[in-house]
Structure formats: C-alpha cells, structure tokens
Design a protein around this motif. Sequence first.
Motif, PDB file in Angstrom:
ATOM      1  N   GLY A 140       5.986 -14.162 -55.614  1.00 54.37           N
ATOM      2  CA  GLY A 140       6.565 -13.551 -56.756  1.00 54.37           C
ATOM      3  C   GLY A 140       7.004 -12.063 -56.497  1.00 54.37           C
ATOM      4  N   CYS A 141       6.857 -11.207 -57.305  1.00 49.99           N
ATOM      5  CA  CYS A 141       7.199  -9.727 -57.205  1.00 49.99           C
ATOM      6  C   CYS A 141       5.946  -8.981 -57.085  1.00 49.99           C
ATOM      7  N   LEU A 142       6.132  -7.857 -56.216  1.00 57.64           N
ATOM      8  CA  LEU A 142       4.911  -7.009 -55.794  1.00 57.64           C
ATOM      9  C   LEU A 142       5.270  -5.526 -55.955  1.00 57.64           C
ATOM     10  N   ALA A 143       4.358  -4.869 -56.794  1.00 62.24           N
ATOM     11  CA  ALA A 143       4.697  -3.499 -56.913  1.00 62.24           C
ATOM     12  C   ALA A 143       4.548  -2.865 -55.783  1.00 62.24           C
ATOM     13  N   ALA A 144       5.458  -1.793 -55.390  1.00 64.62           N
ATOM     14  CA  ALA A 144       5.136  -0.977 -54.020  1.00 64.62           C
ATOM     15  C   ALA A 144       4.640   0.352 -54.278  1.00 64.62           C
ATOM     16  N   THR A 162      -5.022  -8.243 -58.633  1.00 63.71           N
ATOM     17  CA  THR A 162      -3.591  -7.738 -58.351  1.00 63.71           C
ATOM     18  C   THR A 162      -3.504  -7.101 -56.889  1.00 63.71           C
ATOM     19  N   ALA A 163      -4.461  -7.041 -56.060  1.00 65.67           N
ATOM     20  CA  ALA A 163      -4.460  -6.586 -54.495  1.00 65.67           C
ATOM     21  C   ALA A 163      -3.624  -7.911 -53.746  1.00 65.67           C
ATOM     22  N   TYR A 164      -2.831  -7.284 -53.023  1.00 69.19           N
ATOM     23  CA  TYR A 164      -2.053  -8.219 -52.147  1.00 69.19           C
ATOM     24  C   TYR A 164      -2.107  -7.949 -50.661  1.00 69.19           C
ATOM     25  N   LEU A 165      -1.334  -6.782 -49.992  1.00 70.39           N
ATOM     26  CA  LEU A 165      -1.384  -6.468 -48.977  1.00 70.39           C
ATOM     27  C   LEU A 165      -1.269  -5.174 -48.849  1.00 70.39           C
ATOM     28  N   GLU A 166      -1.495  -4.354 -47.761  1.00 73.82           N
ATOM     29  CA  GLU A 166      -1.090  -3.015 -47.253  1.00 73.82           C
ATOM     30  C   GLU A 166      -0.432  -2.943 -45.930  1.00 73.82           C
ATOM     31  N   THR A 167       0.131  -1.876 -45.748  1.00 75.99           N
ATOM     32  CA  THR A 167       1.016  -1.489 -44.654  1.00 75.99           C
ATOM     33  C   THR A 167       0.299  -0.283 -44.438  1.00 75.99           C
ATOM     34  N   ARG A 214       1.696   2.441 -45.000  1.00 80.21           N
ATOM     35  CA  ARG A 214       2.197   3.899 -45.899  1.00 80.21           C
ATOM     36  C   ARG A 214       2.052   3.016 -47.528  1.00 80.21           C
ATOM     37  N   LEU A 215       1.958   1.737 -47.494  1.00 88.69           N
ATOM     38  CA  LEU A 215       2.186   0.897 -48.605  1.00 88.69           C
ATOM     39  C   LEU A 215       1.205   0.078 -49.204  1.00 88.69           C
ATOM     40  N   ARG A 216       0.920   0.019 -50.318  1.00 88.63           N
ATOM     41  CA  ARG A 216      -0.066  -0.992 -51.244  1.00 88.63           C
ATOM     42  C   ARG A 216       1.001  -1.743 -51.860  1.00 88.63           C
ATOM     43  N   LEU A 217       0.780  -2.996 -51.519  1.00 97.62           N
ATOM     44  CA  LEU A 217       1.741  -4.009 -52.300  1.00 97.62           C
ATOM     45  C   LEU A 217       0.755  -4.729 -53.169  1.00 97.62           C
ATOM     46  N   ARG A 218       1.010  -4.879 -54.520  1.00 98.64           N
ATOM     47  CA  ARG A 218       0.071  -5.498 -55.360  1.00 98.64           C
ATOM     48  C   ARG A 218       0.890  -6.147 -56.510  1.00 98.64           C
ATOM     49  N   ARG A 219       0.201  -7.044 -57.158  1.00 93.63           N
ATOM     50  CA  ARG A 219       0.771  -7.625 -58.375  1.00 93.63           C
ATOM     51  C   ARG A 219       1.326  -6.645 -59.320  1.00 93.63           C
ATOM     52  N   THR A 271       1.602  -5.148 -63.249  1.00 93.88           N
ATOM     53  CA  THR A 271       0.688  -5.409 -64.327  1.00 93.88           C
ATOM     54  C   THR A 271       1.536  -4.717 -65.535  1.00 93.88           C
ATOM     55  N   GLU A 272       0.962  -4.920 -66.691  1.00 92.75           N
ATOM     56  CA  GLU A 272       1.700  -4.241 -68.086  1.00 92.75           C
ATOM     57  C   GLU A 272       1.638  -2.841 -67.850  1.00 92.75           C
ATOM     58  N   ALA A 273       0.710  -2.359 -67.267  1.00 91.65           N
ATOM     59  CA  ALA A 273       0.687  -0.720 -66.985  1.00 91.65           C
ATOM     60  C   ALA A 273       1.973  -0.298 -66.150  1.00 91.65           C
ATOM     61  N   ASP A 274       2.727  -1.125 -65.585  1.00 91.40           N
ATOM     62  CA  ASP A 274       3.668  -0.871 -64.664  1.00 91.40           C
ATOM     63  C   ASP A 274       5.142  -0.949 -65.615  1.00 91.40           C
ATOM     64  N   ALA A 275       4.990  -1.004 -66.930  1.00 91.94           N
ATOM     65  CA  ALA A 275       6.202  -1.368 -67.688  1.00 91.94           C
ATOM     66  C   ALA A 275       7.257  -0.105 -67.505  1.00 91.94           C
ATOM     67  N   GLU A 276       6.690   1.139 -67.832  1.00 90.78           N
ATOM     68  CA  GLU A 276       7.726   2.371 -67.717  1.00 90.78           C
ATOM     69  C   GLU A 276       8.221   2.576 -66.131  1.00 90.78           C
ATOM     70  N   ALA A 277       7.533   2.476 -65.486  1.00 89.58           N
ATOM     71  CA  ALA A 277       7.859   2.461 -63.927  1.00 89.58           C
ATOM     72  C   ALA A 277       9.082   1.586 -63.681  1.00 89.58           C
ATOM     73  N   LEU A 278       8.927   0.305 -64.186  1.00 91.45           N
ATOM     74  CA  LEU A 278       9.701  -0.991 -63.891  1.00 91.45           C
ATOM     75  C   LEU A 278      11.042  -0.547 -64.660  1.00 91.45           C
TER      76      LEU A 278
END
Length: 192
Positions: A70-74, A5-10, A12-17, A19-26
């Motif tokens: 694709g789409c990345l969680a921030a 799920t890891a992608y990149l960091e800035t 202040r941000l961690r951008l990652r794939r 997951t199903e665990a992001d359902a409610e936040a999304l």
Amino acid sequence: MHDVTAYLETARLRLRRLTEADAEALAALHGDPRVMRHIDDGRPVPRHVVLSETLPALLREYRERPPRLGCLAAVEKTTGDFLGWFSLRPATTRGLHDGTELGFRLLPAAWGRGFAAEGARALVREAFTALDADRVVATTMTVNHASRRALEKAGLRLVRTFFEEWPEYIEGAEHGDVEYALDREEWTLQQT
C-alpha cells in the motif's frame, strides 16, 4: 501493542501508514501542479476529491491488500514534516502485470535532496526481504528525469520505452513512458 501505522525507517525518513490526520498534507501534495505534471492527467487533484475519494481509497488498501503493501506517508525524521508518499503494490499500472510496483510522490520542498532515492531503496529492500518479491517494477514518463534518476539510484534498470494513449495530452507524452525493473537475482548481486 505496537503502532499499527509504523512501517520502516531510513537514515532520514520514517515511512508509516497514512491516517485521516494526513488529509490536508495529502491534499496539498496531490493539489500541487508541479507534483502532478507527469502523473495521471497532468493536472492537480482538487482538495475535495483527495479528501472524499483518494484518501479513503488509500486507507481501504490497508484492509484489502496483504500486510505491508500500500501507500506509506514519508515523514522527515528530524522535523516531522510530511514529504509525500511511497508505495508498494501488485504491479498493474499501465500494462504492468508482473512484479511488485514501486511508486512515490514527493512535495517540491523534498526534491533534489535524495529523499526519493532513499525511500525507493528502502522499499526495494523491503520488497525482496520482507515481501519475498521476485521482481520490483516502476514506470514514469520518459521526460521525468528526476524520478528516473531516483529509480536508477535505487538499483532499478531501464527495461523499455512504451507509448500509451492518454485521455488528454500531457506535455512530454510524445516521448512515451519508461519501465524500470529489478529482479531478485540482480538485487542480491548488488548487495555484495
């Protein structure tokens, strides 16, 4: 084995794939009328649609698209809070067919704090360095001044204003949409 799920960091941000665990936040993001007022039909997306259609489609992209697209969680690094998402995809939105398309959607709590520009800059860099893109493009409604500022801070420039037929009227649609772009040569010059 590395974290898939890891992608990149800035800073202040961690951008990652996502997951199903992001359902409610999304669902909260896509269900917020303030977030959605300049997107799609201008209305919030019902929770059940996000859970049954939107999230599965975003997760499917990881299997169907080339790696790193694709789409990345921030996620805010210091708090771990879900702030929204950023994306890089082949350009197909509203008549775009040239380039790699940058997109983002953030919760109102993240607005006005520079996260949109920070994440956008990181993905522009990613597009030109890791994905070997020739051009990064983005669109938004003309009246979406905050998104336009973030695109400009990420180095993109206004290319054109255009008018699309919307299935239903969205406030501000009479002013059209705008396309922003940045090509590899311009980006390279900005880096010096």
